[in-house]
Design an enzyme around this catalytic site. Structure first.
Site, short mmCIF file in Angstrom:
data_model
loop_
_atom_site.label_atom_id
_atom_site.label_comp_id
_atom_site.label_asym_id
_atom_site.label_seq_id
_atom_site.Cartn_x
_atom_site.Cartn_y
_atom_site.Cartn_z
N CYS A 112 0.87 -1.31 0.07
CA CYS A 112 -0.10 0.04 -0.07
C CYS A 112 0.80 1.17 -0.08
CB CYS A 112 -0.98 -0.07 1.29
SG CYS A 112 -2.53 1.11 0.83
N HIS A 127 -3.66 -6.05 1.34
CA HIS A 127 -3.15 -6.40 2.52
C HIS A 127 -3.88 -7.71 2.80
CE1 HIS A 127 -2.18 -1.97 4.04
NE2 HIS A 127 -3.27 -1.87 3.43
#
Length: 487
Positions: free
Chosen positions: A330, A427
């Site tokens: 991310c 994630h």
């Protein structure tokens, strides 16, 4: 309408979230339909919900303990700090505004109707709502307009149990002092108390329990001994992550100033042959690390500056020269690219910032936030991965043609030509046993946890057993019943 009871703390970090998870599992095992609820949370460690929003990671764990899917109504207000004085305000899973702390003080009272609506919707779906406060009701300077503790409890007519943390010392003063500073109406709402994190023989605190009960009139519910397996549950704070020391692979994780969604680390920390090292500011990235993992960030551009200020960019380059591996997830993925463009000034002054340059990609920040539960395939191993995306920004460039994940038939992520630098937006990768095992083997390590998800559920069951043995759960449930009758 369901019964309800609220756990509030005599201070911050008294262990409410873990206690809540254990109670959720314990009452669920008794055959009750239980749901967690936290009116207001402050955390950059968020989870994507089944209904397309985001809530605090702790409430997602509590939902799991209940056997329920996480929903935005379980945490209607989530504050995600972006600076030392301001935070993004997420209401029912969606970004509402970014405000300074002083301005939020004026805003929070306006959010109470939405908080109550979420609570009542949730209460219509279950038998028991377990409510978690935030901080402490003793912060009476925050009582006006409060939606996190007594303000909510009063508006929803929910009885309260106060939790004290004996590990910090002074627990009698914590609880008796809270009783002393509260208004008469707020004091009357507290029905019982419990002591958490006791080390040693709990009977040694019998006189302390009597002293608190005598001075407050509250019912003592028990003393909770230290739960040594708490580290095996997904951590709410990055500093709660614990792993094996000096064994096998070493994975270094720079603690970014706005670190976010670091649950990627939990399955790695659970591995007995992996040491996860959280590198504090001012300390170098360890030269003997096998992998440097750059985690998510709530403010990528600010954390990139923070990264460089620690000299970590120099350490990272040296790590790669030694043949090391790097993974960015991310915000960490965005930092690894050549440029980060922020034309609308979403994260600060509009403009472009040069990235670390280890991936040939560029990221452009855009106002719309991506929130998605995502399934992917690791191309090299064929392992199926389930995770989530929660980010702003789109990343493109030549190294995206070397995407190492596949999502809905399309490449996802990027990697360098030598495959030692990787990045992605997904994630939760390492919760997949097959992917985690393949990744550790790629680094020369030996996996030791065969079923990570099962280990989390086993730990929740042990936690529920722990609470059944030391707390009067029948009395606690009876207090919830009494509160409902008065509603």
């Amino acid at each position: 309408m369901a019964k309800s009871i609220m756990l509030q703390g005599a201070g911050s970090n008294v262990g409410k979230s873990i206690l809540m998870a254990g109670l959720c599992r314990a009452y669920s095992r008794r055959g009750l339909a239980v749901r967690p609820f936290k009116p207001q949370n402050m955390s950059n460690n968020a989870a994507v919900t089944a209904d397309g929003g985001e809530i605090g990671r702790a409430q997602a764990l509590q939902a799991r303990a209940c056997g329920a899917a996480p929903l935005v109504d379980m945490n209607p207000v989530l504050l995600k700090p972006e600076t030392d004085t301001g935070a993004q305000v997420v209401v029912r899973g969606q970004r509402r505004a970014t405000v300074k702390a002083r301005d939020y003080g004026k805003m929070k009272g306006q959010l109470l109707p939405e908080v109550l609506a979420s609570f009542h919707r949730l209460a219509q779906t279950c038998d028991l709502v377990l409510v978690e406060g935030a901080g402490s009701p003793a912060e009476i300077n925050l009582r006006a307009g409060d939606i996190a503790n007594m303000g909510f409890a009063e508006a929803a007519n929910v009885p309260v149990v106060l939790i004290g943390d004996i590990d910090r010392g002074g627990v009698i003063a914590q609880l008796v002092g809270t009783d002393a500073v509260l208004s008469e109406a707020d004091r009357a709402r507290i029905k019982g108390f419990a002591i958490n994190k006791f080390r040693g023989d709990p009977s040694l605190f019998d006189e302390g329990m009597t002293a608190i009960a005598t001075r407050t009139g509250w019912v003592p519910l028990g003393v909770v001994p230290w739960f040594s397996d708490a580290w095996k549950l997904p951590a709410e704070d990055v500093m709660d992550i614990t792993s094996s020391k000096g064994k096998g692979l070493k994975i270094a994780v720079p603690r970014l100033s706005r670190i976010a969604n670091f649950d990627d680390l939990d399955p790695l920390a659970a591995e007995p042959n992996v040491e996860v090292v959280i590198v504090q500011e001012g300390a170098p990235l360890p030269g003997d690390a096998d992998l440097i993992l750059i985690p998510g960030s709530k403010s990528t551009i600010a954390d990139l500056a923070h990264f460089r200020a620690q000299g970590w960019d120099i350490d990272l380059a040296a790590h790669l020269r030694r043949g090391g591996h790097v993974l960015g997830i991310c915000g960490g993925y965005q930092m690894l690219g050549r440029w980060i463009h922020d034309p609308d000034g979403i994260e600060g002054p509009a403009g472009s910032v040069e990235g670390l340059g280890h991936l040939d990609v560029e990221t452009t920040m855009k106002p719309a936030k991506t929130l998605a539960l995502t399934a992917a395939i690791d191309i090299s191993s064929g392992a199926t991965v389930s995770g989530y995306e929660i980010h702003i920004g789109e990343t493109t460039g030549p190294d995206c043609a070397n995407g190492w994940l596949q999502v809905n038939g399309a490449l996802h992520g990027a990697q360098s030509p030598n495959q030692r630098v990787r990045g992605c937006y997904l994630h939760g990768l390492f919760a997949s046993d097959a992917f985690r095992h393949t990744s550790l083997a790629r680094l020369g390590g030996t996996p030791g946890v065969s079923d990570y998800e099962a280990s989390v559920d086993e730990t929740l069951d042990r936690l529920a057993d722990h609470l059944e043995a030391c707390l009067d759960l029948d009395a606690l449930l009876a207090m919830a019943d009494d509160g409902h009758k008065g509603a």
